[in-house]
Design an enzyme around this catalytic site. Sequence first.
Site, PDB file in Angstrom:
ATOM      1  N   TYR A 232       0.834  -1.206   0.000  1.00 12.01           N
ATOM      2  CA  TYR A 232       0.000   0.000   0.000  1.00 12.01           C
ATOM      3  C   TYR A 232       0.868   1.255   0.000  1.00 12.01           C
ATOM      4  CZ  TYR A 232       1.284   0.549   4.911  1.00 12.01           C
ATOM      5  OH  TYR A 232       1.995   0.722   6.066  1.00 12.01           O
ATOM      6  N   PHE A 243       2.779   9.732   3.298  1.00 12.97           N
ATOM      7  CA  PHE A 243       3.175   9.565   4.691  1.00 12.97           C
ATOM      8  C   PHE A 243       3.542   8.133   5.034  1.00 12.97           C
ATOM      9  CE2 PHE A 243      -1.474   9.301   4.521  1.00 12.97           C
ATOM     10  CZ  PHE A 243      -1.708   8.071   5.113  1.00 12.97           C
ATOM     11  N   ASP A 244       3.208   7.184   4.161  1.00 16.64           N
ATOM     12  CA  ASP A 244       3.548   5.785   4.453  1.00 16.64           C
ATOM     13  C   ASP A 244       3.488   4.983   3.172  1.00 16.64           C
ATOM     14  OD1 ASP A 244       4.236   3.522   5.844  1.00 16.64           O
ATOM     15  OD2 ASP A 244       2.286   3.216   6.769  1.00 16.64           O
ATOM     16  N   ILE A 261      -7.507   1.299  10.989  1.00 15.42           N
ATOM     17  CA  ILE A 261      -8.485   2.382  10.997  1.00 15.42           C
ATOM     18  C   ILE A 261      -9.794   1.923  10.349  1.00 15.42           C
ATOM     19  CG2 ILE A 261      -6.767   4.233  11.042  1.00 15.42           C
ATOM     20  CD1 ILE A 261      -7.152   4.566   8.035  1.00 15.42           C
ATOM     21  N   TYR A 287      -7.693   9.104  11.351  1.00 18.70           N
ATOM     22  CA  TYR A 287      -7.082   9.428  12.642  1.00 18.70           C
ATOM     23  C   TYR A 287      -7.666  10.682  13.283  1.00 18.70           C
ATOM     24  CZ  TYR A 287      -3.653   6.004  11.067  1.00 18.70           C
ATOM     25  OH  TYR A 287      -3.043   4.858  10.618  1.00 18.70           O
ATOM     26  N   PHE A 301      -5.471   6.144   0.037  1.00 21.69           N
ATOM     27  CA  PHE A 301      -4.597   4.978  -0.047  1.00 21.69           C
ATOM     28  C   PHE A 301      -4.844   4.241  -1.354  1.00 21.69           C
ATOM     29  CE2 PHE A 301      -5.040   5.506   4.536  1.00 21.69           C
ATOM     30  CZ  PHE A 301      -3.775   5.231   5.032  1.00 21.69           C
TER      31      PHE A 301
END
Length: 309
Positions: A232, A243-244, A261, A287, A301
């Site tokens: 992902y 961010f990831d 989440i 979040y 995502f």
Amino acid sequence: MRRLLAILLPALLLLTACGGQEPAAPEPTSQSAGDTAKFDSLKLTDNGDKKAPKVEFTKPLEVTEPTVKVVTEGSGDRVKANQIAEISVLALNAKDGSTLDDSFPRDPEPLELNDKLKTGSAIVYNAFVGAKVGSQLALAIPGKAAAEGQAAQPTQLLIIEVLSAKEAPKVLEKPEGDPVTPPAGLPTVTEKDGVPEISVKGVAAPKKLIAQDLIKGKGAVLKATDTLTVNYVGVALASGKKFDSSFDRKEPASFALNQVIKGWTQGLAGKTVGSRVLLVIPKDLAYGDSGQGDAKGDLVFVVDILGVK
């Protein structure tokens, strides 16, 4: 429901590592380990389906190293490397025989006989690989002395029954399925060297969760309680900043779908293995207002669903 071996194995791996155990090549039959004479007094009596056996042994039972042995051999096929053994576990206080936990009335627990287990605890791995389905194993785990802030822990005796064995689900290297053309107005996803890249230019904040297939896989349908293997990448909608990314770590991620989440749980449940899914997640399903690091506000995502178990 927390799985019993998932709780006990980390401590057992530390013990075997400290003891200098080296992974050993599995033999055609189950390998015992430790001072198995400690099990000479052990007697198991069947109590019926979904019930733990009656366990008799001379108390207290003490071991100084992890000790394992097949005490009752089954009549089924032998368990093979890289299979998943379905097991039930009865955990006893080896000092007085009292029950610490009993998974027999519950659904079977899966134990993956993979290279991770082989490297981390050759003792456990080699006891299961080659054991016959229907076998009952005894596993004794040394106790711990009291330490600051922690009470002493007795030696634990685990009686483990091998109920079945099955092949581990295949994990894909990349998405496999039919391409899907998404509707207008969503983030744009391109691919460079096999890695998805996300553009959020001109995309409005979502009013609800969006879970759009980009590739429709033909594998198993995901349930919210499944454990997934995925690749992902995630970006913040407001900034477009990544961010990831598991792609950056060059290793897929595995997790229980009900432990992430809400946008992931709700958006991926019902999707299929092999799919590439675009998730546009409102902040209340991510979040919240505070965020988590750079993962702030509405999030986007792309998730490649590679496997499920």
